[in-house]
Design a protein around this motif. Structure first.
Motif, PDB file in Angstrom:
ATOM      1  N   MET A  34      65.723  32.044 -65.940  1.00  0.00           N
ATOM      2  CA  MET A  34      65.186  33.393 -65.860  1.00  0.00           C
ATOM      3  C   MET A  34      64.252  33.486 -64.657  1.00  0.00           C
ATOM      4  N   GLY A  35      64.353  34.596 -63.985  1.00  0.00           N
ATOM      5  CA  GLY A  35      63.484  34.810 -62.828  1.00  0.00           C
ATOM      6  C   GLY A  35      62.819  36.166 -62.884  1.00  0.00           C
ATOM      7  N   TRP A  36      61.702  36.280 -62.184  1.00  0.00           N
ATOM      8  CA  TRP A  36      61.035  37.558 -61.970  1.00  0.00           C
ATOM      9  C   TRP A  36      60.990  37.823 -60.463  1.00  0.00           C
ATOM     10  N   PHE A  37      61.339  39.029 -60.101  1.00  0.00           N
ATOM     11  CA  PHE A  37      61.297  39.481 -58.721  1.00  0.00           C
ATOM     12  C   PHE A  37      60.513  40.787 -58.681  1.00  0.00           C
ATOM     13  N   ARG A  38      60.121  41.183 -57.494  1.00  0.00           N
ATOM     14  CA  ARG A  38      59.430  42.461 -57.356  1.00  0.00           C
ATOM     15  C   ARG A  38      59.831  43.123 -56.046  1.00  0.00           C
ATOM     16  N   GLN A  39      59.709  44.454 -56.046  1.00  0.00           N
ATOM     17  CA  GLN A  39      60.039  45.216 -54.850  1.00  0.00           C
ATOM     18  C   GLN A  39      59.024  46.326 -54.666  1.00  0.00           C
ATOM     19  N   ALA A  40      58.317  46.253 -53.566  1.00  0.00           N
ATOM     20  CA  ALA A  40      57.344  47.279 -53.213  1.00  0.00           C
ATOM     21  C   ALA A  40      58.020  48.336 -52.347  1.00  0.00           C
ATOM     22  N   PRO A  41      57.487  49.544 -52.293  1.00  0.00           N
ATOM     23  CA  PRO A  41      58.095  50.604 -51.484  1.00  0.00           C
ATOM     24  C   PRO A  41      58.268  50.184 -50.028  1.00  0.00           C
ATOM     25  N   GLY A  42      59.467  50.364 -49.520  1.00  0.00           N
ATOM     26  CA  GLY A  42      59.745  50.048 -48.123  1.00  0.00           C
ATOM     27  C   GLY A  42      59.932  48.576 -47.823  1.00  0.00           C
ATOM     28  N   LYS A  43      59.918  47.751 -48.864  1.00  0.00           N
ATOM     29  CA  LYS A  43      60.070  46.307 -48.664  1.00  0.00           C
ATOM     30  C   LYS A  43      61.278  45.792 -49.428  1.00  0.00           C
ATOM     31  N   GLU A  44      61.726  44.604 -49.034  1.00  0.00           N
ATOM     32  CA  GLU A  44      62.842  43.979 -49.726  1.00  0.00           C
ATOM     33  C   GLU A  44      62.372  43.350 -51.043  1.00  0.00           C
ATOM     34  N   ARG A  45      63.322  43.189 -51.939  1.00  0.00           N
ATOM     35  CA  ARG A  45      63.010  42.520 -53.199  1.00  0.00           C
ATOM     36  C   ARG A  45      62.636  41.070 -52.908  1.00  0.00           C
ATOM     37  N   GLU A  46      61.569  40.594 -53.565  1.00  0.00           N
ATOM     38  CA  GLU A  46      61.106  39.235 -53.297  1.00  0.00           C
ATOM     39  C   GLU A  46      60.948  38.437 -54.587  1.00  0.00           C
ATOM     40  N   PHE A  47      61.130  37.151 -54.453  1.00  0.00           N
ATOM     41  CA  PHE A  47      60.982  36.209 -55.563  1.00  0.00           C
ATOM     42  C   PHE A  47      59.525  36.132 -55.986  1.00  0.00           C
ATOM     43  N   VAL A  48      59.294  36.097 -57.299  1.00  0.00           N
ATOM     44  CA  VAL A  48      57.956  35.935 -57.840  1.00  0.00           C
ATOM     45  C   VAL A  48      57.828  34.603 -58.571  1.00  0.00           C
ATOM     46  N   ALA A  49      58.744  34.356 -59.519  1.00  0.00           N
ATOM     47  CA  ALA A  49      58.661  33.138 -60.326  1.00  0.00           C
ATOM     48  C   ALA A  49      59.995  32.898 -61.009  1.00  0.00           C
ATOM     49  N   ARG A  50      60.207  31.639 -61.431  1.00  0.00           N
ATOM     50  CA  ARG A  50      61.410  31.324 -62.184  1.00  0.00           C
ATOM     51  C   ARG A  50      61.072  30.243 -63.194  1.00  0.00           C
ATOM     52  N   ILE A  51      61.865  30.203 -64.266  1.00  0.00           N
ATOM     53  CA  ILE A  51      61.708  29.183 -65.286  1.00  0.00           C
ATOM     54  C   ILE A  51      63.082  28.667 -65.669  1.00  0.00           C
ATOM     55  N   SER A  52      63.189  27.371 -65.843  1.00  0.00           N
ATOM     56  CA  SER A  52      64.477  26.758 -66.143  1.00  0.00           C
ATOM     57  C   SER A  52      64.925  27.094 -67.559  1.00  0.00           C
ATOM     58  N   ARG A  53      66.136  26.676 -67.880  1.00  0.00           N
ATOM     59  CA  ARG A  53      66.789  27.096 -69.117  1.00  0.00           C
ATOM     60  C   ARG A  53      66.045  26.625 -70.353  1.00  0.00           C
ATOM     61  N   SER A  54      65.778  25.330 -70.433  1.00  0.00           N
ATOM     62  CA  SER A  54      65.215  24.821 -71.686  1.00  0.00           C
ATOM     63  C   SER A  54      64.029  23.886 -71.494  1.00  0.00           C
ATOM     64  N   ARG A  55      63.895  23.277 -70.283  1.00  0.00           N
ATOM     65  CA  ARG A  55      62.816  22.318 -70.092  1.00  0.00           C
ATOM     66  C   ARG A  55      61.521  22.976 -69.653  1.00  0.00           C
ATOM     67  N   GLY A  56      61.613  24.279 -69.333  1.00  0.00           N
ATOM     68  CA  GLY A  56      60.392  24.990 -68.974  1.00  0.00           C
ATOM     69  C   GLY A  56      59.850  24.670 -67.605  1.00  0.00           C
ATOM     70  N   ILE A  57      60.704  24.190 -66.706  1.00  0.00           N
ATOM     71  CA  ILE A  57      60.272  23.926 -65.329  1.00  0.00           C
ATOM     72  C   ILE A  57      60.059  25.259 -64.629  1.00  0.00           C
ATOM     73  N   THR A  58      58.909  25.387 -63.962  1.00  0.00           N
ATOM     74  CA  THR A  58      58.557  26.656 -63.339  1.00  0.00           C
ATOM     75  C   THR A  58      58.290  26.484 -61.842  1.00  0.00           C
ATOM     76  N   ASN A  59      58.526  27.558 -61.112  1.00  0.00           N
ATOM     77  CA  ASN A  59      58.181  27.644 -59.697  1.00  0.00           C
ATOM     78  C   ASN A  59      57.658  29.040 -59.409  1.00  0.00           C
ATOM     79  N   TYR A  60      56.769  29.132 -58.422  1.00  0.00           N
ATOM     80  CA  TYR A  60      56.139  30.398 -58.102  1.00  0.00           C
ATOM     81  C   TYR A  60      56.126  30.646 -56.595  1.00  0.00           C
ATOM     82  N   ALA A  61      56.128  31.915 -56.241  1.00  0.00           N
ATOM     83  CA  ALA A  61      55.866  32.290 -54.860  1.00  0.00           C
ATOM     84  C   ALA A  61      54.416  31.940 -54.543  1.00  0.00           C
ATOM     85  N   ASP A  62      54.159  31.576 -53.309  1.00  0.00           N
ATOM     86  CA  ASP A  62      52.794  31.205 -52.921  1.00  0.00           C
ATOM     87  C   ASP A  62      51.802  32.343 -53.180  1.00  0.00           C
ATOM     88  N   SER A  63      52.277  33.569 -53.042  1.00  0.00           N
ATOM     89  CA  SER A  63      51.391  34.724 -53.175  1.00  0.00           C
ATOM     90  C   SER A  63      50.873  34.934 -54.598  1.00  0.00           C
TER      91      SER A  63
END
Length: 125
Positions: A34-63
């Motif tokens: 599962m992932g979360w993305f966001r899109q601000a007006p006039g900008k491209e959709r960007e990656f925010v965070a993701r989590i793996s299927r069952s082990r709960g491994i997570t990654n985040y955008a630096d921002s």
């Protein structure tokens, strides 16, 4: 039919918190990242965070690292994005997504095959 439904967006002052939810149906939620993305007006959709299927491994955008936390409850077929210390630059439409990706592949929006309708997050200064 696979559906993802986000909720929890709204208007908040800078420094405040919001918790987004993503309710999934139509396929086995725990089989997909599962992932979360966001899109601000006039900008491209960007990656925010993701989590793996069952082990709960997570990654985040630096921002958002250190301020946002992604999690999931596979028993409830629901994912979450806890957002703390919100800033005006976090203002965007936030989307959850489900896909069969793994690792760094989950940073790309092209790795996800189902998306929610989006929920607006507005942070006032």
């Amino acid at each position: 039919q696979v559906q993802l439904v986000e909720s929890g967006g709204g208007l908040v002052q800078a420094g405040g918190s919001l918790r987004l939810s993503c309710a999934a149906s139509g396929r086995t939620f725990s089989n997909y990242a599962m992932g979360w993305f966001r899109q601000a007006p006039g900008k491209e959709r960007e990656f925010v965070a993701r989590i793996s299927r069952s082990r709960g491994i997570t990654n985040y955008a630096d921002s958002v690292k250190g301020r946002f936390t992604i999690s999931r409850d596979n028993a409830k077929n629901t994912g979450y994005l806890q957002m703390n210390s919100l800033k005006p630059e976090d203002t965007a439409v936030y989307y959850c997504a489900s896909g069969g990706c793994a690792g760094y592949g989950c940073y790309s929006s092209h790795s996800y095959d189902y998306w929610g309708q989006g929920t607006q997050v507005t942070v006032s200064s």
